[in-house]
Design a protein around this motif. Structure first.
Motif, PDB file in Angstrom:
ATOM      1  N   GLN A  32      41.382  49.565  36.494  1.00 42.16           N
ATOM      2  CA  GLN A  32      41.178  48.255  35.878  1.00 42.16           C
ATOM      3  C   GLN A  32      41.095  47.141  36.914  1.00 42.16           C
ATOM      4  OE1 GLN A  32      44.488  48.011  33.168  1.00 42.16           O
ATOM      5  NE2 GLN A  32      43.394  49.138  31.568  1.00 42.16           N
ATOM      6  N   GLY A  33      41.306  47.459  38.174  1.00 42.69           N
ATOM      7  CA  GLY A  33      41.208  46.476  39.237  1.00 42.69           C
ATOM      8  C   GLY A  33      42.471  45.656  39.442  1.00 42.69           C
TER       9      GLY A  33
ATOM     10  N   VAL B 186      38.833  54.432  46.555  1.00 46.25           N
ATOM     11  CA  VAL B 186      40.149  53.794  46.556  1.00 46.25           C
ATOM     12  C   VAL B 186      41.089  54.557  47.492  1.00 46.25           C
ATOM     13  CG1 VAL B 186      42.160  53.275  45.115  1.00 46.25           C
ATOM     14  CG2 VAL B 186      39.860  52.895  44.233  1.00 46.25           C
ATOM     15  N   GLU B 187      41.837  53.805  48.253  1.00 47.57           N
ATOM     16  CA  GLU B 187      42.793  54.406  49.181  1.00 47.57           C
ATOM     17  C   GLU B 187      43.873  55.158  48.405  1.00 47.57           C
ATOM     18  OE1 GLU B 187      46.140  53.002  52.410  1.00 47.57           O
ATOM     19  OE2 GLU B 187      44.547  51.611  51.874  1.00 47.57           O
TER      20      GLU B 187
ATOM     21  N   ASN C 129      49.423  55.288  39.529  1.00 49.58           N
ATOM     22  CA  ASN C 129      49.000  54.041  38.903  1.00 49.58           C
ATOM     23  C   ASN C 129      47.476  53.987  38.759  1.00 49.58           C
ATOM     24  OD1 ASN C 129      48.455  53.836  41.633  1.00 49.58           O
ATOM     25  ND2 ASN C 129      48.894  51.655  41.723  1.00 49.58           N
ATOM     26  N   ILE C 130      46.874  55.106  38.420  1.00 48.13           N
ATOM     27  CA  ILE C 130      45.411  55.221  38.364  1.00 48.13           C
ATOM     28  C   ILE C 130      44.771  54.256  37.365  1.00 48.13           C
ATOM     29  CG2 ILE C 130      45.352  57.128  36.693  1.00 48.13           C
ATOM     30  CD1 ILE C 130      43.036  57.234  39.595  1.00 48.13           C
TER      31      ILE C 130
ATOM     32  N   GLY D  46      50.247  43.333  35.982  1.00 46.09           N
ATOM     33  CA  GLY D  46      48.890  43.291  35.466  1.00 46.09           C
ATOM     34  C   GLY D  46      48.696  42.095  34.544  1.00 46.09           C
ATOM     35  N   PRO D  47      47.455  41.674  34.349  1.00 37.66           N
ATOM     36  CA  PRO D  47      47.209  40.588  33.409  1.00 37.66           C
ATOM     37  C   PRO D  47      47.587  41.020  31.996  1.00 37.66           C
ATOM     38  CG  PRO D  47      45.144  41.543  34.169  1.00 37.66           C
ATOM     39  CD  PRO D  47      46.242  42.198  34.946  1.00 37.66           C
ATOM     40  N   GLY D  48      48.148  40.144  31.267  1.00 37.47           N
ATOM     41  CA  GLY D  48      48.539  40.444  29.896  1.00 37.47           C
ATOM     42  C   GLY D  48      49.936  40.997  29.798  1.00 37.47           C
TER      43      GLY D  48
END
Length: 148
Positions: free
Chosen positions: A114-115, A50-51, A108-109, A143-145
């Protein structure tokens, strides 16, 4: 041509021996390598691609030990020499926990793992500097949710 003095020969031999002992283990990454292994153990191997992750680790390692060059060198040699087979010592768990807490609270790891986000965003990697309104990874936006 002047003959080599005994003192010059001995000092050259010692320097070559020290370099021969220190350089091969240093190729394993030292403190950076250990923190990369720690991250991949916590979040999976994909996190290392990941960048921004390598930048975070590099900045974190750069601020370790302050201006004490001896402390930095000894830590680097310790982690280089033992590589993945780290011999636990009293401060290792604290060091690892400190790094993980820092990356969790100042980046924000979790959203990246979690993608939900593609790049690691962070600020102020020094765990001893207080930050107002730290960006907590668990509270990552978009994020979703997250809908109420």
């Amino acid at each position: 041509m002047k003959p080599i003095k005994r003192r010059t020969f001995i000092l050259g031999f010692l320097a070559t021996g020290i370099a021969g002992i220190a350089l091969p283990p240093m190729a394993t990454g030292g403190v950076r390598g250990h923190l990369h292994r720690l991250l991949s153990g916590q979040f999976g191997e994909a996190i290392l691609g990941v960048e921004g992750v390598h930048d975070f680790v590099d900045e974190y390692v750069a601020q370790l030990g302050g201006s004490n060059t001896l402390k930095k060198t000894v830590a680097h040699l310790y982690f280089s020499y033992f590589g993945p087979q780290i011999v636990p010592y009293s401060g290792l768990k604290e060091f690892e926990d400190g790094f993980l807490v820092t990356i969790l609270t100042r980046s924000n790891i979790i959203a990246v793992a979690q993608g939900r986000q593609a790049t690691l965003q962070y600020h102020n990697v020094n765990p001893y500097d207080p930050t107002c309104g730290s960006y907590l990874s668990a509270a990552a936006e978009d994020g979703p949710g997250d809908e109420v």
